[in-house]
Design a protein around this motif. Structure first.
Motif, short mmCIF file in Angstrom:
data_model
loop_
_atom_site.label_atom_id
_atom_site.label_comp_id
_atom_site.label_asym_id
_atom_site.label_seq_id
_atom_site.Cartn_x
_atom_site.Cartn_y
_atom_site.Cartn_z
N LEU A 5 98.16 39.13 33.30
CA LEU A 5 99.37 39.26 34.41
C LEU A 5 99.79 37.87 35.00
O LEU A 5 100.75 37.66 35.50
N CYS A 6 98.85 37.22 35.19
CA CYS A 6 98.70 35.74 35.64
C CYS A 6 99.74 35.06 34.69
O CYS A 6 100.82 34.19 35.13
N ALA A 7 99.78 35.15 33.28
CA ALA A 7 100.54 34.65 32.42
C ALA A 7 101.86 35.27 32.41
O ALA A 7 102.80 34.42 32.38
N ALA A 8 102.07 36.61 32.80
CA ALA A 8 103.43 37.10 32.83
C ALA A 8 103.98 36.52 34.03
O ALA A 8 105.24 36.46 33.92
N GLY A 9 103.20 36.28 34.97
CA GLY A 9 103.80 35.79 36.39
C GLY A 9 104.38 34.36 35.97
O GLY A 9 105.55 33.91 36.49
N SER A 10 103.56 33.54 35.38
CA SER A 10 103.94 32.17 34.93
C SER A 10 105.12 32.14 33.92
O SER A 10 106.22 31.23 34.25
N GLY A 11 105.06 33.06 33.02
CA GLY A 11 106.20 33.26 32.19
C GLY A 11 107.50 33.58 32.92
O GLY A 11 108.44 33.21 32.51
N LYS B 115 94.25 30.57 42.04
CA LYS B 115 93.77 31.20 43.24
C LYS B 115 93.96 32.75 43.48
O LYS B 115 93.98 33.58 44.22
N VAL B 116 94.04 33.39 42.14
CA VAL B 116 94.26 34.76 41.91
C VAL B 116 93.02 35.55 41.84
O VAL B 116 92.18 35.04 40.86
N ASN B 117 92.60 36.47 42.47
CA ASN B 117 91.27 37.01 42.20
C ASN B 117 91.25 37.81 41.25
O ASN B 117 92.18 39.06 41.34
N ALA B 118 90.46 37.71 40.11
CA ALA B 118 90.60 38.87 39.16
C ALA B 118 90.26 40.15 39.51
O ALA B 118 89.22 40.30 40.48
N THR C 127 101.79 27.69 38.42
CA THR C 127 101.34 28.48 37.11
C THR C 127 100.07 29.14 38.10
O THR C 127 99.39 28.65 38.52
N PHE C 128 100.25 30.43 37.58
CA PHE C 128 99.28 31.45 38.09
C PHE C 128 98.05 31.27 37.30
O PHE C 128 97.98 31.35 35.92
N LYS C 129 96.70 31.28 37.85
CA LYS C 129 95.39 31.38 37.31
C LYS C 129 94.57 32.06 37.81
O LYS C 129 94.45 32.30 39.18
N VAL C 130 93.34 32.83 37.14
CA VAL C 130 92.49 33.55 38.02
C VAL C 130 91.37 32.55 38.55
O VAL C 130 91.34 31.40 38.00
#
Lengths: 207, 197
Positions: free
Chosen positions: B170-176, B156-159, B147-150
């Motif tokens: 975009l993190c939510a879209a990636g997780s989706g 670990k995704v830099n906003a 699950t992607f999170k900023v």
């Protein structure tokens, strides 16, 4: 009432230029004018709807019962807006992407409904087409002018048309060292810019 | 009474005419619109994700049913072997839905690339997600199963600076996309075999 076809056409270009003289239809005026290209595209879409809705309203003006006239006008306008939306998606998709939600919003643009109610329902077909063309082109010019000012200051560019392979227009008008004033391409900048242009129009008119 | 009848008749005829005209036009333009969408929005995104493919991913596409929704998938062949699929998913951004195309290697579930398609984010802030591939390139190499999170939310995704909402979307879209992928993985594996034959 001895107006001519040309007079009906030209009044929309200066005397009754909608966004500046009447301050009407401001949603697209403020929303899409981040570039000249968007302004022209939006203006032409509105002109198309305006001319055809005026044409239809004028030709049906003796058939439409006055009690349900607004409902009839909205049906006519909405039909042409969807026609525009579909045609734009099929033939000018990049422009459709930029204008997005503002195309369906032409339905509630008070200029279109206003011309149907105030002009086309009382005048002949040819005068109504002239009126629609005039007001529409005036609207396009206003949008293009506002778009030009905002794009020049806000992005240092002047895009007239984008094709898939190239951009027609000027890049970096003030030179590469000019730092674009990004405030102008955002929503508050639109209000400031419109206010200043209105001020200029009124100054010109007051002489 | 007469007036009432006229009103009903006029409105009905006008509506029927309008409906007929629009459905006709819709049918007439449907095929062209789909081509335009693939050409201008999805095509460039897919090409940037699948750099160096040996097939045409836009021609090699298929549709799978996910409940009531039909989802499009694009197949990428590397070295003559179809092993990568691209799908699109959406996240709620600052100005509406943001579409994210994401390419997944079926063999190790790793993301090969991602690209923003449709969005209505603020120019200069959130819109940077599409203009500058720096942000979405962070997805590359990560596993689709996480699950992607900023970083602000402990991920670990830099906003992007000034565009936290867009970054979260975009993190939510990636997780989706990950959820869709896991759900449809068996069917996807079946389909992709057909492209290898």
């Amino acid at each position: 009432m001895a107006k001519t076809f040309t007079q009906e056409f030209t009044k929309g270009l200066w005397e009754e230029i909608a966004p500046f003289r009447l301050v009407l239809g401001l949603c697209p005026v403020l929303g899409v004018t981040t570039t000249v290209e968007n302004g022209i595209g939006m203006g032409l879409a509105t002109t198309f709807v305006l001319v055809f809705s005026n044409l239809l309203v004028a030709s049906l003006r003796n058939i439409i019962p006055s009690k349900v006239r607004i409902a009839c006008y909205i049906i006519i306008i909405a039909t042409f807006v969807v026609v525009t939306e579909l045609l734009m998606q099929a033939f000018a998709y990049p422009l459709f992407l930029k204008l997005g939600v503002f195309i369906p919003l032409i339905v509630v643009n008070c200029i279109v409904l206003g011309r149907a109610e105030a002009f086309a329902s009382k005048n002949s077909i040819s005068f109504s087409i002239a009126d629609g063309l005039g007001i529409g082109i005036g609207f396009t010019l206003s949008l293009a002018a506002l778009g030009a000012v905002r794009e020049l200051i806000g992005a240092n560019n002047l895009t007239l048309w984008t094709t898939p392979t190239s951009v027609i227009g000027l890049q970096e008008v003030f030179g590469a060292n000019f730092e674009p004033f990004a405030f102008m391409v955002q929503a508050p900048g639109a209000f400031v810019c419109l206010g200043l242009m209105l001020c200029g129009m009124n100054l010109l008119g007051s002489k | 009474m007469r007036e009432l009848v006229t009103m009903v008749v006029v409105l009905t005829v006008l509506s029927a005419f309008s409906g007929g005209l629009l459905s006709g036009l819709r049918d007439a333009t449907a095929a062209r619109i789909e081509v335009q969408q693939l050409k201008f929005v999805k095509g460039p995104a897919i090409k940037s994700i699948l750099k160096g493919v040996s097939n045409d991913p836009i021609a090699d596409r298929f549709v799978l049913k996910d409940g009531d929704i039909e989802r499009k998938f694009f197949v990428g062949k590397f070295d003559g072997k179809a092993n990568t699929i691209v799908l699109e998913s959406f996240g709620k951004g600052y100005g509406g839905d943001i579409g994210l195309m994401i390419g997944i290697n079926m063999e190790d579930d790793k993301i090969v690339g991602a690209s923003v398609t449709t969005h209505s984010e603020t120019p200069g802030l959130g819109a940077t997600a599409k203009d500058d591939p720096g942000f979405v390139s962070q997805f590359k190499g990560l596993s689709i199963n996480e699950t992607f999170k900023v970083t602000n939310d402990g991920g670990k995704v830099n906003a992007m600076s000034g565009a936290t909402i867009t970054s979260r979307a975009l993190c939510a879209a990636g997780s989706g996309a990950g959820t869709i992928y896991q759900k449809l993985k068996p069917q996807l594996a079946e389909k992709i075999k057909e492209f290898n034959e």
